[in-house]
Design an enzyme around this catalytic site. Sequence first.
Site, PDB file in Angstrom:
ATOM      1  N   GLU A   1      -4.818   1.459  -7.728  1.00  0.00           N
ATOM      2  CA  GLU A   1      -5.219   2.311  -6.615  1.00  0.00           C
ATOM      3  C   GLU A   1      -6.571   2.982  -6.791  1.00  0.00           C
ATOM      4  O   GLU A   1      -7.114   3.523  -5.830  1.00  0.00           O
ATOM      5  CB  GLU A   1      -4.135   3.378  -6.391  1.00  0.00           C
ATOM      6  CG  GLU A   1      -2.882   2.775  -5.827  1.00  0.00           C
ATOM      7  CD  GLU A   1      -1.669   3.675  -5.984  1.00  0.00           C
ATOM      8  OE1 GLU A   1      -1.220   4.196  -4.963  1.00  0.00           O
ATOM      9  OE2 GLU A   1      -1.167   3.839  -7.097  1.00  0.00           O
TER      10      GLU A   1
ATOM     11  N   PHE B   1       0.826  -1.217   0.000  1.00  0.00           N
ATOM     12  CA  PHE B   1       0.000   0.000   0.000  1.00  0.00           C
ATOM     13  C   PHE B   1       0.853   1.257   0.000  1.00  0.00           C
ATOM     14  O   PHE B   1       0.464   2.275   0.552  1.00  0.00           O
ATOM     15  CB  PHE B   1      -0.965  -0.002   1.187  1.00  0.00           C
ATOM     16  CG  PHE B   1      -1.824  -1.233   1.268  1.00  0.00           C
ATOM     17  CD1 PHE B   1      -2.766  -1.485   0.286  1.00  0.00           C
ATOM     18  CD2 PHE B   1      -1.689  -2.130   2.311  1.00  0.00           C
ATOM     19  CE1 PHE B   1      -3.557  -2.622   0.348  1.00  0.00           C
ATOM     20  CE2 PHE B   1      -2.480  -3.271   2.375  1.00  0.00           C
ATOM     21  CZ  PHE B   1      -3.414  -3.515   1.391  1.00  0.00           C
TER      22      PHE B   1
ATOM     23  N   ILE C   1       2.967  -7.825  -4.618  1.00  0.00           N
ATOM     24  CA  ILE C   1       2.726  -7.504  -3.207  1.00  0.00           C
ATOM     25  C   ILE C   1       1.390  -8.067  -2.728  1.00  0.00           C
ATOM     26  O   ILE C   1       0.842  -7.627  -1.721  1.00  0.00           O
ATOM     27  CB  ILE C   1       2.819  -5.983  -2.962  1.00  0.00           C
ATOM     28  CG1 ILE C   1       1.813  -5.206  -3.825  1.00  0.00           C
ATOM     29  CG2 ILE C   1       4.222  -5.497  -3.240  1.00  0.00           C
ATOM     30  CD1 ILE C   1       1.783  -3.704  -3.514  1.00  0.00           C
TER      31      ILE C   1
ATOM     32  N   GLN D   1      -8.837  -6.448  -6.769  1.00  0.00           N
ATOM     33  CA  GLN D   1      -8.102  -5.208  -6.525  1.00  0.00           C
ATOM     34  C   GLN D   1      -9.067  -4.037  -6.333  1.00  0.00           C
ATOM     35  O   GLN D   1      -8.894  -3.210  -5.436  1.00  0.00           O
ATOM     36  CB  GLN D   1      -7.175  -4.962  -7.722  1.00  0.00           C
ATOM     37  CG  GLN D   1      -6.138  -3.907  -7.505  1.00  0.00           C
ATOM     38  CD  GLN D   1      -5.032  -4.349  -6.569  1.00  0.00           C
ATOM     39  OE1 GLN D   1      -4.953  -5.520  -6.169  1.00  0.00           O
ATOM     40  NE2 GLN D   1      -4.202  -3.427  -6.166  1.00  0.00           N
TER      41      GLN D   1
ATOM     42  N   GLY E   1      -4.285   0.223 -15.678  1.00  0.00           N
ATOM     43  CA  GLY E   1      -3.850   0.082 -14.293  1.00  0.00           C
ATOM     44  C   GLY E   1      -5.044   0.176 -13.372  1.00  0.00           C
ATOM     45  O   GLY E   1      -5.869   1.077 -13.489  1.00  0.00           O
ATOM     46  N   VAL E   2      -5.129  -0.776 -12.458  1.00  0.00           N
ATOM     47  CA  VAL E   2      -6.287  -0.879 -11.578  1.00  0.00           C
ATOM     48  C   VAL E   2      -5.849  -0.838 -10.124  1.00  0.00           C
ATOM     49  O   VAL E   2      -6.616  -1.057  -9.213  1.00  0.00           O
ATOM     50  CB  VAL E   2      -7.080  -2.170 -11.925  1.00  0.00           C
ATOM     51  CG1 VAL E   2      -6.286  -3.421 -11.577  1.00  0.00           C
ATOM     52  CG2 VAL E   2      -8.448  -2.193 -11.291  1.00  0.00           C
TER      53      VAL E   2
ATOM     54  N   THR F   1      -1.150  -8.529  -5.079  1.00  0.00           N
ATOM     55  CA  THR F   1      -2.148  -8.099  -6.055  1.00  0.00           C
ATOM     56  C   THR F   1      -2.452  -9.162  -7.089  1.00  0.00           C
ATOM     57  O   THR F   1      -3.475  -9.108  -7.757  1.00  0.00           O
ATOM     58  CB  THR F   1      -1.615  -6.871  -6.812  1.00  0.00           C
ATOM     59  OG1 THR F   1      -0.350  -7.236  -7.389  1.00  0.00           O
ATOM     60  CG2 THR F   1      -1.415  -5.700  -5.880  1.00  0.00           C
TER      61      THR F   1
ATOM     62  N   ASN G   1      -6.978  -9.677 -16.091  1.00  0.00           N
ATOM     63  CA  ASN G   1      -7.525 -10.849 -15.397  1.00  0.00           C
ATOM     64  C   ASN G   1      -8.695 -10.362 -14.553  1.00  0.00           C
ATOM     65  O   ASN G   1      -8.496  -9.734 -13.513  1.00  0.00           O
ATOM     66  CB  ASN G   1      -6.430 -11.483 -14.529  1.00  0.00           C
ATOM     67  CG  ASN G   1      -6.925 -12.703 -13.759  1.00  0.00           C
ATOM     68  OD1 ASN G   1      -8.075 -12.769 -13.319  1.00  0.00           O
ATOM     69  ND2 ASN G   1      -6.040 -13.666 -13.578  1.00  0.00           N
TER      70      ASN G   1
HETATM   71 MO1  MOS Z   1       1.091   3.093  -4.214  1.00  0.00          MO
HETATM   72  S1  MOS Z   1       0.625   4.205  -2.564  1.00  0.00           S
HETATM   73  O1  MOS Z   1       1.698   4.191  -5.331  1.00  0.00           O
HETATM   74  O2  MOS Z   1       2.209   1.945  -3.638  1.00  0.00           O
END
Ligand code: MOS
Length: 727
Positions: free
Chosen positions: A688, A266, A492, A622, A685-686, A494, A615
């Site tokens: 954040e 995070f 991490i 996510q 990109g998914v 994800t 996926n």
């Molecule tokens: Mo994210 S807060 O850019 O790891």
Amino acid sequence: MNAFPTSASSAPAVQSVSDGLRGTRAPAPGALGVARPRIEGADKVTGRVRYAADQPMSDLAHGWVVTSTVSRGRIRDIDTSAALAMPGVLGVIDHRTAPRLNPRAAGLYGPDDGLQLLQDEVIAHAGRPVALVVAETPEQARAAALALSVSYDEEPHDTDFSLDHPAARPVAVRPTLPLFDEDANVGDADAELAASAVVVDERYRTPEMHAGAMEPHSTTAWWEDGRLQVIDCNQGPFLIAQMLATLFSLDPKQVRVRAEHVGGGFGSKTLIGPHQILAVMATTLFQRPVRVTLTRSQVFQTIAMRPATDQRMRIGADADGRLRAIDHTPAFELSKLTEYIEYCTELTKTLYAATAIRTRLTAVPLDILPPFSVRGPGAAPGSFALESAMDEVAERLGMDPLELRLHNEPAVGPVSGLPFSRRNLVACLREGARRFGWAGRDHRPRTRREGHLLVGTGLAATSFMAGAFPSSASITAETDGTYTVAIGASDIGTGARTALTAVAADALRVDPGRIRLVIADSDLGPAWVAGGSRGTTSWSWAITEAAHKLLAARSDDPTLPLTVSAETRESLGKVSRMERHSYSAVFAEVTVDPATGEVRVRRLLGMFAVGRVVNPLLARSQAVGGMVTGLSMALHEEGVRDPVTGRNVNGDFAGYHIAAHADVPDVEADFVPDYEPGDPSGIKGVGEIGAVGTSAAIANAVWHATGRRHRTLPIRPDRVLEERPER
Ligand code: MOS
């Protein structure tokens, strides 16, 4: 054997990507778009994978971090005699004995004094590491750390944050990466506000928030044949290796960092922290492998948090709902040690058309832990202000908040003037509204009751910047028809490992079963981090380029293994400048008990436009996880600082509340058909975006339920409670 295998996975692509592609060929159905569980999922749930602190290692010593109890001052003395006499203790490292670090070592925002641990007696914030005790076992190290006597000459500290703080100033730096633009100043905001039929002028506040990754930070370091070896948990092993090399004045080739499995980050595992720095110091001094694992409380005290924000937002609109001006002045707290930008103005500069847009990012340096990116940095607190204020504009106009947003859809970037690569916010808003059942909503507040509960709904629109950063990948075509794909990515939690396997299979036009993915090792070469929502895009770009090179080269002797590499810096440089963002619309329904102040989220729905979905299973996970983060931000999370000591006083999972299962309703997340023409695989990109927007949607729903605005997060029961007795 066929050197150009074309057998694609027989599973159907679940997403239509052919509509409205601007001159870009629709990709052939392949491994992309197929729901697959995590490759390592079974190993994770059966306990077979090893996280950083689990790796068995012979001759391992353990370091225990000792942190400052004062917020500002100087160390007068550290009495190590009792600790050194205790069983198993190998030694104590403090500012008198620590190896000297390179004072010019920099972070993403330039020189970073936050990295200069144990270099002098100065204390710049509570929780600052002042010593590392090294012993044979963690228990012995902890016992000796408790016996360490540290005395301080305390100085007055300042941890009292507000936009009105006398030290408030414009942000002083730009990051070394093109992550953020300058402040906006388009049109005459003052004149447009003065000419507006309605003006919302309010302050919105968000507290310090901690990343709260499940796995506490841990590093094991040792020297082997003149190389520093590091087993770590981080969001990008290459960046960590580079930073360690600079900090310890080593040749970058001398440092190898691995992070095979990471239990969440995070943002908090992007840069190096005390665990890595102190482990390297200890193994250098004691010539043994040393492991430093932070306790949960130490993670709160020593690992960067999201700074508190205090944002003034002014929005002016005509009576028909056309926006005349958005004027956003967000302040965020900063440490005096390190520059950082909490980029709260990202959405302000791109989400809506307005005649004038002005943003003034403001930093307030205090005696606090250096903040850094956490879960949708900038955008999450910034969107709380913007999307709350938009709801207030709709309220004052007596307008449907959905219509207000549709009414102010920009044709080009409202500040940049650049075209949008692909903007599917309207599709998210309309499809979300349809599924949620928005039509027929009575927009007046406090009109729905169920027994003693007040019921309300709210929405928010959201964007999150998209793009890719330079990365390198290599692919070996093995003689047995399999492919080894190597990239310095970090998974991490994800599902990056699984997603990149599909990307490689798609690019090589083979079944994913023939791909062996090797990741999470700095020796694999430069690669962007799992951050900025650019992990999958950056890594996929490099893998796709390498795959194309391999397919082009694989014509002579297929009985020999063949390895090709690709580095994307050049091709990324050719991408034309455009507004590239992911989008979403979030809808929330809440119930409020006015007698107890309890807010419960009953429904959450997010519709997302994130480019092509690699996926759907993992992307949905996510997105849902992000929305739970937003729910947690809205209702629970708050780092509390004692004004007298300056210390964080709820630095553990007993005191720092995070949404738990019972707080989370059935969350729905789905994707509208989308495709990013500026990316070789069509992806955005998914990472954040799910964490952005939800807090405002919930706050707006609480207003709709109760008729009261909550402009300070979290929306705690004591802030919601009605008919409270006079104090
Ligand atoms: Mo994210 S807060 O850019 O790891």
